[in-house]
Design an enzyme around this catalytic site. Structure first.
Site, short mmCIF file in Angstrom:
data_model
loop_
_atom_site.label_atom_id
_atom_site.label_comp_id
_atom_site.label_asym_id
_atom_site.label_seq_id
_atom_site.Cartn_x
_atom_site.Cartn_y
_atom_site.Cartn_z
N ASN A 1 -15.42 -1.58 -6.02
CA ASN A 1 -14.81 -1.58 -7.41
C ASN A 1 -15.71 -2.21 -8.61
O ASN A 1 -16.41 -3.21 -8.56
CB ASN A 1 -13.48 -2.22 -7.58
CG ASN A 1 -13.36 -3.67 -7.19
OD1 ASN A 1 -13.96 -4.15 -6.32
ND2 ASN A 1 -12.64 -4.34 -7.84
N CYS B 1 -12.11 2.16 -9.29
CA CYS B 1 -11.70 1.57 -7.98
C CYS B 1 -12.92 1.88 -6.93
O CYS B 1 -13.74 2.88 -7.10
CB CYS B 1 -10.63 2.16 -7.36
SG CYS B 1 -9.02 1.78 -8.22
N GLU C 1 -12.68 3.16 -3.96
CA GLU C 1 -12.57 4.40 -3.14
C GLU C 1 -13.06 5.38 -3.96
O GLU C 1 -13.75 6.48 -3.39
CB GLU C 1 -10.83 4.50 -2.84
CG GLU C 1 -10.13 3.58 -1.93
CD GLU C 1 -9.68 2.15 -2.79
OE1 GLU C 1 -10.36 1.96 -3.84
OE2 GLU C 1 -8.58 1.90 -2.36
N CYS D 1 -4.78 2.80 -4.65
CA CYS D 1 -3.76 3.01 -5.82
C CYS D 1 -3.48 4.39 -5.81
O CYS D 1 -4.00 5.21 -5.11
CB CYS D 1 -4.50 2.39 -6.80
SG CYS D 1 -5.92 3.59 -7.77
N CYS E 1 -6.43 6.86 -6.96
CA CYS E 1 -7.37 7.01 -5.74
C CYS E 1 -6.68 7.76 -4.70
O CYS E 1 -7.48 8.69 -4.24
CB CYS E 1 -7.66 5.71 -5.06
SG CYS E 1 -8.84 4.49 -6.13
N1 THU Z 1 -9.14 -1.56 -7.23
C1 THU Z 1 -9.58 -0.86 -6.26
O1 THU Z 1 -10.75 -0.93 -6.24
N2 THU Z 1 -8.95 0.17 -5.59
C2 THU Z 1 -7.64 0.25 -5.48
O2 THU Z 1 -7.09 1.06 -4.85
C3 THU Z 1 -6.64 -0.68 -6.20
C4 THU Z 1 -7.37 -1.52 -7.22
C5 THU Z 1 -9.54 -2.37 -8.00
C6 THU Z 1 -9.59 -2.01 -9.49
C7 THU Z 1 -9.79 -3.28 -10.20
O3 THU Z 1 -11.18 -3.56 -10.18
C8 THU Z 1 -9.15 -4.39 -9.14
O4 THU Z 1 -9.12 -3.58 -7.85
C9 THU Z 1 -7.72 -4.91 -9.61
O5 THU Z 1 -7.09 -3.89 -9.89
#
Ligand code: THU
Length: 160
Positions: free
Chosen positions: A62, A73, A75, A112, A115
């Site tokens: 991320n 994110c 993903e 999330c 994603c």
């Molecule tokens: N995040 C991800 O990289 N993937 C997800 O599916 C959930 C959230 C990251 C986004 C942000 O940088 C941090 O986690 C907190 O939400």
């Protein structure tokens, strides 16, 4: 009126020790790239590793931004990178690991909603399912055979 029930099935591995060797290795790569996340605001680090059908592994972590919504994110960093560099390749498997700098994540951390929608786009594009494995820092690993379990009634190109 009627009711419909949509079943979502997951395989639960007690820990990475229980994973097949190739997935264990893919998850280890997700863990390593997770450590390179740029997450100064949330202190929440996520790593994603994709295995493509050309045997190449694409990684992502991320990437946050002072203007919060401009971050991305792990993903989506990984799947957009894969789509950009290897547009003809299919994504076969995806491993995701998430960890916080401030508390220990011991339960599987799922992708999330945004994603999930992006992963759905690639399943739809390649017309084959993507195996998704996700976990926290330690503990159980959940496996879904397709994004369909994580995104029932998903919107895709067939509705356009
Ligand atoms: N995040 C991800 O990289 N993937 C997800 O599916 C959930 C959230 C990251 C986004 C942000 O940088 C941090 O986690 C907190 O939400």
């Amino acid at each position: 009126m009627k009711q419909i029930n949509i079943n979502a099935a997951f395989t639960v591995y007690q820990s990475t020790e229980e994973l097949p060797e190739d997935i264990k290795s893919l998850m280890e790569q997700a863990v390593e790239i997770r450590k390179k996340a740029y997450a100064p605001y949330s202190k929440f680090r996520v790593g994603a590793a994709l295995l493509l059908d050309n045997d190449i592994i694409v990684l992502g972590s991320n990437q946050e931004n002072a203007a919060y919504p401009s971050g991305l994110c792990a993903e989506r960093v990984a799947i957009f990178q894969s789509g950009s560099i290897y547009p003809a390749a299919k994504i076969i498997k995806m491993a995701i690991s998430a960890a916080s700098d401030t508390n220990k994540t011991t339960t599987p951390i799922p992708p999330c909603g945004a994603c999930r929608q992006s992963i759905a786009e690639y399943e739809s594009k390649q017309n084959t399912p993507i195996e998704i494995y996700f976990m926290g820092e330690t503990g159980e690993v959940y496996k879904s055979d397709s994004i369909k379990n994580l995104l029932p009634l998903m919107f895709d190109k067939n509705f356009l």
